[in-house]
Design an enzyme around this catalytic site. Structure first.
Site, PDB file in Angstrom:
ATOM      1  N   ARG A  77      -1.201  -9.061  18.444  1.00  0.00           N
ATOM      2  CA  ARG A  77      -0.018  -9.489  19.169  1.00  0.00           C
ATOM      3  C   ARG A  77       1.169  -8.548  18.990  1.00  0.00           C
ATOM      4  O   ARG A  77       1.824  -8.156  19.963  1.00  0.00           O
ATOM      5  CB  ARG A  77       0.378 -10.915  18.754  1.00  0.00           C
ATOM      6  CG  ARG A  77      -0.447 -12.003  19.424  1.00  0.00           C
ATOM      7  CD  ARG A  77      -0.655 -13.177  18.502  1.00  0.00           C
ATOM      8  NE  ARG A  77      -1.450 -12.795  17.355  1.00  0.00           N
ATOM      9  CZ  ARG A  77      -2.792 -12.767  17.376  1.00  0.00           C
ATOM     10  NH1 ARG A  77      -3.431 -13.139  18.461  1.00  0.00           N
ATOM     11  NH2 ARG A  77      -3.471 -12.392  16.314  1.00  0.00           N
ATOM     12  N   THR A  78       1.483  -8.182  17.741  1.00  0.00           N
ATOM     13  CA  THR A  78       2.677  -7.365  17.519  1.00  0.00           C
ATOM     14  C   THR A  78       2.517  -5.994  18.160  1.00  0.00           C
ATOM     15  O   THR A  78       3.406  -5.528  18.881  1.00  0.00           O
ATOM     16  CB  THR A  78       2.962  -7.220  16.015  1.00  0.00           C
ATOM     17  OG1 THR A  78       3.118  -8.515  15.439  1.00  0.00           O
ATOM     18  CG2 THR A  78       4.244  -6.425  15.784  1.00  0.00           C
ATOM     19  N   LYS A 107      -6.636  11.488   4.570  1.00  0.00           N
ATOM     20  CA  LYS A 107      -6.524  12.751   3.840  1.00  0.00           C
ATOM     21  C   LYS A 107      -5.472  12.656   2.733  1.00  0.00           C
ATOM     22  O   LYS A 107      -5.060  13.663   2.179  1.00  0.00           O
ATOM     23  CB  LYS A 107      -6.142  13.869   4.805  1.00  0.00           C
ATOM     24  CG  LYS A 107      -7.117  14.058   5.958  1.00  0.00           C
ATOM     25  CD  LYS A 107      -6.626  15.118   6.933  1.00  0.00           C
ATOM     26  CE  LYS A 107      -7.566  15.271   8.116  1.00  0.00           C
ATOM     27  NZ  LYS A 107      -7.091  16.283   9.085  1.00  0.00           N
ATOM     28  N   ARG A 128       3.945  -1.120  10.586  1.00  0.00           N
ATOM     29  CA  ARG A 128       3.417  -2.192   9.732  1.00  0.00           C
ATOM     30  C   ARG A 128       2.659  -1.538   8.580  1.00  0.00           C
ATOM     31  O   ARG A 128       1.865  -0.615   8.782  1.00  0.00           O
ATOM     32  CB  ARG A 128       2.484  -3.123  10.503  1.00  0.00           C
ATOM     33  CG  ARG A 128       1.764  -4.130   9.580  1.00  0.00           C
ATOM     34  CD  ARG A 128       0.966  -5.161  10.352  1.00  0.00           C
ATOM     35  NE  ARG A 128       1.844  -6.064  11.087  1.00  0.00           N
ATOM     36  CZ  ARG A 128       1.406  -7.095  11.802  1.00  0.00           C
ATOM     37  NH1 ARG A 128       0.109  -7.343  11.881  1.00  0.00           N
ATOM     38  NH2 ARG A 128       2.262  -7.869  12.441  1.00  0.00           N
ATOM     39  N   HIS A 156       9.121  -9.805   8.439  1.00  0.00           N
ATOM     40  CA  HIS A 156       8.611  -9.510   9.780  1.00  0.00           C
ATOM     41  C   HIS A 156       9.743  -9.905  10.740  1.00  0.00           C
ATOM     42  O   HIS A 156       9.647 -10.906  11.455  1.00  0.00           O
ATOM     43  CB  HIS A 156       7.349 -10.325  10.045  1.00  0.00           C
ATOM     44  CG  HIS A 156       6.536  -9.854  11.218  1.00  0.00           C
ATOM     45  ND1 HIS A 156       7.015  -8.970  12.154  1.00  0.00           N
ATOM     46  CD2 HIS A 156       5.258 -10.157  11.611  1.00  0.00           C
ATOM     47  CE1 HIS A 156       6.096  -8.755  13.069  1.00  0.00           C
ATOM     48  NE2 HIS A 156       5.009  -9.459  12.755  1.00  0.00           N
TER      49      HIS A 156
END
Length: 334
Positions: A77-78, A107, A128, A156
């Site tokens: 969703r985000t 890496k 995120r 959030h």
């Protein structure tokens, strides 16, 4: 002369007000940045975005702007709502899966170096990351706006803003009693929304009720935040009792990925289920929200109940994120 790092360590987060200039070029890391008047501005622009999408599909105010969506944790969703929001406003996006084999994280590149490289190509970044405090740390050394899409069990903020917009849009009034149900220990959406509601309505008659098993109780820091804003809170373990006289029920899943052992998760799995039997016992006008994804905490039979607003909540997410992008990129007006 001080080094760039020394200067950046002192860089304060912007306070976002009713003046669109206060948003332009700024990162959004915490709901603590949002003033009540700033939220009112966001509501107004989000409503405008909804009207534009429903009538025209969008506009071109962000044409030639590029957004990076960088996710070191899973997201549907985000990430998709930010990408859709950018596309609806005429911009483009590049997506980086921080968990994937194509990511430079494989890496052992540092998060800070990844962001410094990507900001060479884009106008804003959505990030995120599983580490609490990672996004605020990154912001210290960036030159482009960074939007916090979740940092561990921290915050959030864009979810809290779309949740608050949905509460206002559904009730057309300020809520008096809001119930948070489920995993309140790990739920960053709960942490951000509880903080945002308490600061938007300080010294009000708002009551926040936190209902969870003891091992998943709301952190003391959130309770202290509410207390400092003069907002009353109550603690429950019984969902039916918690919902009495409530206007909003905010449900969260038990977050299996945050538990240290399978046994600990299994001990609380399915401890609350919102089904038709529960809905028959709660107020007839109580709205049910959920940040999604759900597992088994809301039965699908509830989807047909007009009080179930979680899919309307998801749609609102795109409009609110359109408004945020327009504001931070200095295009709140076409």
């Amino acid at each position: 002369m001080s080094s760039t790092t020394e200067r950046n360590e002192k860089k304060p987060l912007a306070i976002l007000t009713e003046d669109p200039v206060s948003w332009k070029g700024q990162s959004l890391v915490s709901v603590a940045q949002i003033t009540p008047k700033g939220f009112e501005l966001l509501v107004t622009i989000s409503q405008q975005m909804r009207d534009i999408v429903r009538s025209e599909g969008g506009d071109d105010r962000l044409k030639h702007k590029v957004l990076a969506t960088i996710f070191y944790e899973a997201s549907t969703r985000t990430s998709c709502s930010f990408q859709a929001a950018m596309s609806r406003l005429g911009g483009t996006f590049i997506h980086v899966d921080g968990q994937g084999n194509s990511s430079a994280a494989k890496k052992k590149e540092s998060l800070e170096d990844t962001i410094k490289c990507l900001e060479c190509y884009v106008d804003a970044i959505v990030l995120r990351h599983p580490e609490t405090g990672s996004v605020p740390k990154v912001v210290l050394s960036t030159t482009k706006p960074v939007l916090n899409a979740g940092d561990g069990i921290g915050e959030h903020p864009t979810q809290a803003l779309l949740d608050s917009f949905t509460i206002w849009d559904e009730l057309k009034d300020d809520p008096k009693i809001v119930v948070f149900l489920g995993d309140l220990k790990h739920g960053r959406t709960v942490h951000s929304l509880a903080k945002l509601l308490s600061q938007l309505r300080p010294q009000s008659k708002l009551i926040l009720r936190f209902c969870s098993p003891q091992i998943l109780s709301i952190p003391d820091s959130i309770l202290e935040y509410c207390k400092n804003n003069g907002v009353q809170y109550e603690i429950f373990e019984d969902a039916t009792k918690a919902c009495q006289d409530a206007q909003i029920l905010y449900v969260t899943r038990i977050q299996k990925e945050r538990f240290e052992t399978e046994e600990a998760y299994e001990s609380v799995k399915g401890c609350y289920v919102v089904d038709n039997a529960l809905m028959d016992k709660v107020p007839k006008n109580m709205i049910v929200l959920h940040p999604l994804p759900r597992v088994d905490e809301i039965a699908t039979e509830v989807d047909a109940d007009p009080r179930a607003a979680y899919f309307r909540q998801m749609e609102n997410g795109m409009y609110v994120r359109m408004a945020i992008l327009a504001l931070v990129l200095g295009k709140s007006s076409p």
